[in-house]
Design a protein around this motif. Structure first.
Motif, PDB file in Angstrom:
ATOM      1  N   ALA A  16      31.553  29.969  27.202  1.00 17.83           N
ATOM      2  CA  ALA A  16      31.038  30.769  28.793  1.00 17.83           C
ATOM      3  C   ALA A  16      31.999  31.914  28.935  1.00 17.83           C
ATOM      4  CB  ALA A  16      30.487  29.801  29.046  1.00 17.83           C
TER       5      ALA A  16
ATOM      6  N   PHE B  63      31.913  35.770  27.725  1.00 14.38           N
ATOM      7  CA  PHE B  63      30.578  36.299  28.311  1.00 14.38           C
ATOM      8  C   PHE B  63      30.461  36.377  29.227  1.00 14.38           C
ATOM      9  CE2 PHE B  63      30.439  34.362  23.474  1.00 14.38           C
ATOM     10  CZ  PHE B  63      30.052  35.229  23.388  1.00 14.38           C
ATOM     11  N   SER B  64      30.479  35.803  30.613  1.00 17.40           N
ATOM     12  CA  SER B  64      29.581  35.643  31.390  1.00 17.40           C
ATOM     13  C   SER B  64      30.942  36.936  31.875  1.00 17.40           C
ATOM     14  CB  SER B  64      30.066  34.828  32.350  1.00 17.40           C
ATOM     15  OG  SER B  64      31.422  34.765  32.574  1.00 17.40           O
TER      16      SER B  64
ATOM     17  N   PHE C  33      29.708  40.159  30.569  1.00 22.06           N
ATOM     18  CA  PHE C  33      28.664  40.807  30.502  1.00 22.06           C
ATOM     19  C   PHE C  33      28.095  41.145  32.182  1.00 22.06           C
ATOM     20  CE2 PHE C  33      26.494  38.428  27.152  1.00 22.06           C
ATOM     21  CZ  PHE C  33      26.372  39.109  26.374  1.00 22.06           C
ATOM     22  N   ARG C  34      29.208  40.632  33.093  1.00 25.81           N
ATOM     23  CA  ARG C  34      28.919  40.833  34.335  1.00 25.81           C
ATOM     24  C   ARG C  34      29.202  42.603  34.377  1.00 25.81           C
ATOM     25  NH1 ARG C  34      32.532  37.185  36.358  1.00 25.81           N
ATOM     26  NH2 ARG C  34      30.101  35.518  36.265  1.00 25.81           N
TER      27      ARG C  34
ATOM     28  N   TYR D 251      29.821  44.459  31.981  1.00 29.19           N
ATOM     29  CA  TYR D 251      29.051  45.743  31.669  1.00 29.19           C
ATOM     30  C   TYR D 251      27.541  45.921  31.542  1.00 29.19           C
ATOM     31  CZ  TYR D 251      25.479  46.544  27.522  1.00 29.19           C
ATOM     32  OH  TYR D 251      24.443  47.309  26.781  1.00 29.19           O
TER      33      TYR D 251
ATOM     34  N   ASN E  57      26.292  45.194  35.216  1.00 27.56           N
ATOM     35  CA  ASN E  57      26.183  46.388  36.084  1.00 27.56           C
ATOM     36  C   ASN E  57      26.666  47.816  36.396  1.00 27.56           C
ATOM     37  OD1 ASN E  57      26.296  45.090  39.239  1.00 27.56           O
ATOM     38  ND2 ASN E  57      27.698  44.003  37.803  1.00 27.56           N
TER      39      ASN E  57
ATOM     40  N   LEU F 110      34.156  48.319  42.603  1.00 26.49           N
ATOM     41  CA  LEU F 110      33.768  47.146  43.114  1.00 26.49           C
ATOM     42  C   LEU F 110      33.843  45.932  42.265  1.00 26.49           C
ATOM     43  CD1 LEU F 110      33.234  45.210  45.309  1.00 26.49           C
ATOM     44  CD2 LEU F 110      30.466  45.301  44.700  1.00 26.49           C
ATOM     45  N   GLN F 111      33.295  46.380  40.504  1.00 27.97           N
ATOM     46  CA  GLN F 111      33.210  45.379  39.381  1.00 27.97           C
ATOM     47  C   GLN F 111      34.795  45.461  39.454  1.00 27.97           C
ATOM     48  OE1 GLN F 111      31.519  43.534  38.473  1.00 27.97           O
ATOM     49  NE2 GLN F 111      30.165  44.468  39.598  1.00 27.97           N
TER      50      GLN F 111
ATOM     51  N   PHE G 290      37.629  45.222  40.870  1.00 29.10           N
ATOM     52  CA  PHE G 290      38.327  43.959  41.784  1.00 29.10           C
ATOM     53  C   PHE G 290      37.665  42.823  40.989  1.00 29.10           C
ATOM     54  CE2 PHE G 290      37.557  41.783  45.052  1.00 29.10           C
ATOM     55  CZ  PHE G 290      39.214  41.941  45.980  1.00 29.10           C
ATOM     56  N   ILE G 291      36.249  42.942  40.439  1.00 26.64           N
ATOM     57  CA  ILE G 291      35.819  41.586  40.492  1.00 26.64           C
ATOM     58  C   ILE G 291      36.639  41.092  39.651  1.00 26.64           C
ATOM     59  CG2 ILE G 291      33.310  40.269  39.989  1.00 26.64           C
ATOM     60  CD1 ILE G 291      32.505  41.809  42.005  1.00 26.64           C
TER      61      ILE G 291
ATOM     62  N   MET H 290      39.658  40.035  39.956  1.00 29.83           N
ATOM     63  CA  MET H 290      39.773  39.012  41.058  1.00 29.83           C
ATOM     64  C   MET H 290      39.479  37.353  39.241  1.00 29.83           C
ATOM     65  SD  MET H 290      40.664  38.729  44.045  1.00 29.83           S
ATOM     66  CE  MET H 290      40.006  37.227  45.139  1.00 29.83           C
ATOM     67  N   LEU H 291      38.302  37.514  38.906  1.00 28.48           N
ATOM     68  CA  LEU H 291      38.189  36.483  38.223  1.00 28.48           C
ATOM     69  C   LEU H 291      39.152  36.418  36.742  1.00 28.48           C
ATOM     70  CD1 LEU H 291      34.077  37.695  37.444  1.00 28.48           C
ATOM     71  CD2 LEU H 291      35.460  35.078  38.750  1.00 28.48           C
TER      72      LEU H 291
ATOM     73  N   LEU I 140      41.818  34.254  39.512  1.00 30.76           N
ATOM     74  CA  LEU I 140      41.002  33.272  39.172  1.00 30.76           C
ATOM     75  C   LEU I 140      40.864  32.097  38.382  1.00 30.76           C
ATOM     76  CD1 LEU I 140      38.884  33.836  41.929  1.00 30.76           C
ATOM     77  CD2 LEU I 140      41.227  32.774  42.676  1.00 30.76           C
ATOM     78  N   TYR I 141      41.031  32.852  37.360  1.00 27.67           N
ATOM     79  CA  TYR I 141      40.592  31.569  35.885  1.00 27.67           C
ATOM     80  C   TYR I 141      42.058  31.138  35.183  1.00 27.67           C
ATOM     81  CZ  TYR I 141      35.819  32.405  35.733  1.00 27.67           C
ATOM     82  OH  TYR I 141      34.605  32.046  35.112  1.00 27.67           O
TER      83      TYR I 141
END
Lengths: 287, 95
Positions: free
Chosen positions: A185, A188-189, A192-193, A195, A197, A252-253, A255-256, A259-260, A263-264
């Protein structure tokens, strides 16, 4: 020399606009279609379509390549120029971000994270030039997410396959199927996050522009002649909304996503087991 | 008869997209609570503002995901599904 690099970094954007004007048929009104397919390469396992999104992301890559060359050529230790200050600021910021989020072991990730940030942000900002933003095509971001997924799995496997497969049986073996699902997941997440946005921002921009056109037709109907036909509300006002939906949301996307990724990758890495395994290997070698 | 069938398909797709976007309620409440807690934290410890802001943006992005799944489904229902379903119907009628 620096002017040459600057021109070469702007040229791909102009080339993108030229390609759009020359090869893509104009559409009227609201039309939310996928990326335009330029041509298809026939391969044994099926056609490989070359789409607008792919071409635009290549153009961003070329543009960023020459922009980085422009920033970093002719570095000095004394009397540094303004562009060297900018380059040093970028490097310091990204290294600080990676150090605080991933730790000292992952410092090699700083160029990769900076590349993701730049590619994602500038791909989203392409829509300011009227181009099809590469990030509003799901396939582009899905590619990045699959790459991040492989990175996560690679660093999880660093402590040996036994630790990796044991990780699925946490906290009890009963949860193993759920852990496998959550493993898949992740890409996928992330896809989708990003795309969703960017795509929702571009759709809302199109809706605002179209709606303002209709509104100005109603309000300025009484003006005589050609002035009445001009859609006056569409001058400048959509740009105000575009500050949020294109510029802020796109950056922002980016950056996110970066960041993800950090973190992952650093969160899945079993640090203790890795050092234990390393110590065991060293002990074996010395014997 | 065919017009009624196509109308049912279109209205079904539009209704489905609208109902799917009800999922926007959850992320809205969740992000609101996250931002409220972040504001409280900054009010208590103003020096921790940058760390709290970064964490809050990350949390908001994670909370947003379910809403974005619904958004993608709604977009597919509006822009993609009607044409495909109508094509299926027309092929079935031809037979």
């Amino acid at each position: 020399m620096s002017i040459l690099f600057l021109i070469l970094s702007i040229l791909p954007i102009i080339a993108g606009v030229a390609i759009k004007v020359l090869f893509i048929p104009a559409s009227e009104g609201i039309s939310v279609t996928g990326a335009h397919i330029f041509f298809t390469i026939d391969l044994p396992m099926g056609g490989l379509p070359i789409t607008e999104a792919q071409v635009n992301s290549w153009l961003v890559v070329i543009s960023l390549f020459f922009f980085c060359l422009f920033l970093t050529h002719g570095l000095k230790t004394k009397n540094i120029s303004k562009r060297q200050v900018v380059a040093e600021w970028i490097v310091e910021k990204v290294e600080g971000l990676v150090r605080s989020n991933m730790g000292e072991f992952f410092m090699g990730f700083a160029p990769f994270i900076c590349a993701i940030l730049g590619l994602s942000a500038f791909s989203s900002l392409q829509s300011l030039f009227g181009l099809y933003a590469a990030t509003s095509d799901i396939n582009v971001i899905a590619g990045w997410s699959v790459m991040v997924f492989f990175l996560i799995t690679y660093y999880k496997l660093k402590a040996g396959p036994l630790v990796y497969f044991k990780g699925f049986a946490e906290p009890v073996a009963f949860f193993a199927p759920i852990n496998v699902v959550s493993e898949f997941a992740t890409p996928f997440s992330m896809t989708f996050r990003h795309y969703g946005n960017v795509l929702s921002g571009s759709i809302i921009s199109v809706l605002i522009a179209t709606g303002l056109g209709g509104l100005s037709k109603i309000v300025f109907q009484w003006l005589p002649g050609k002035i009445g036909e001009l859609e006056l509300f569409r001058i400048g006002l959509p740009a105000v909304f575009s500050i949020y939906f294109d510029i802020f949301s796109g950056c922002l996307q980016a950056f996110i996503f970066a960041m993800l990724t950090m973190l992952y990758v650093s969160g899945g890495f079993p640090e203790e087991e890795y050092y234990k395994r390393k110590a065991r290997k060293m002990a074996k070698q010395s014997n | 008869m065919l017009e009624i069938a196509i109308g049912i398909i279109l209205s079904g797709c539009a209704l489905g997209a609208g109902i799917a976007m009800l999922a926007g309620i959850g992320p809205g409440i969740g992000e609101g609570q996250a931002v409220a807690s972040a504001c409280e934290a900054i009010g208590r410890q103003p020096e921790s503002q940058s760390a709290v802001t970064t964490t809050m943006i990350m949390g908001c992005a994670l909370a947003e995901t379910t809403g974005l799944y619904a958004l993608v489904i709604a977009i597919l229902l509006i822009f993609l599904a009607p044409g495909r379903f109508v094509n299926i119907l027309l092929e079935a009628v031809k037979k």
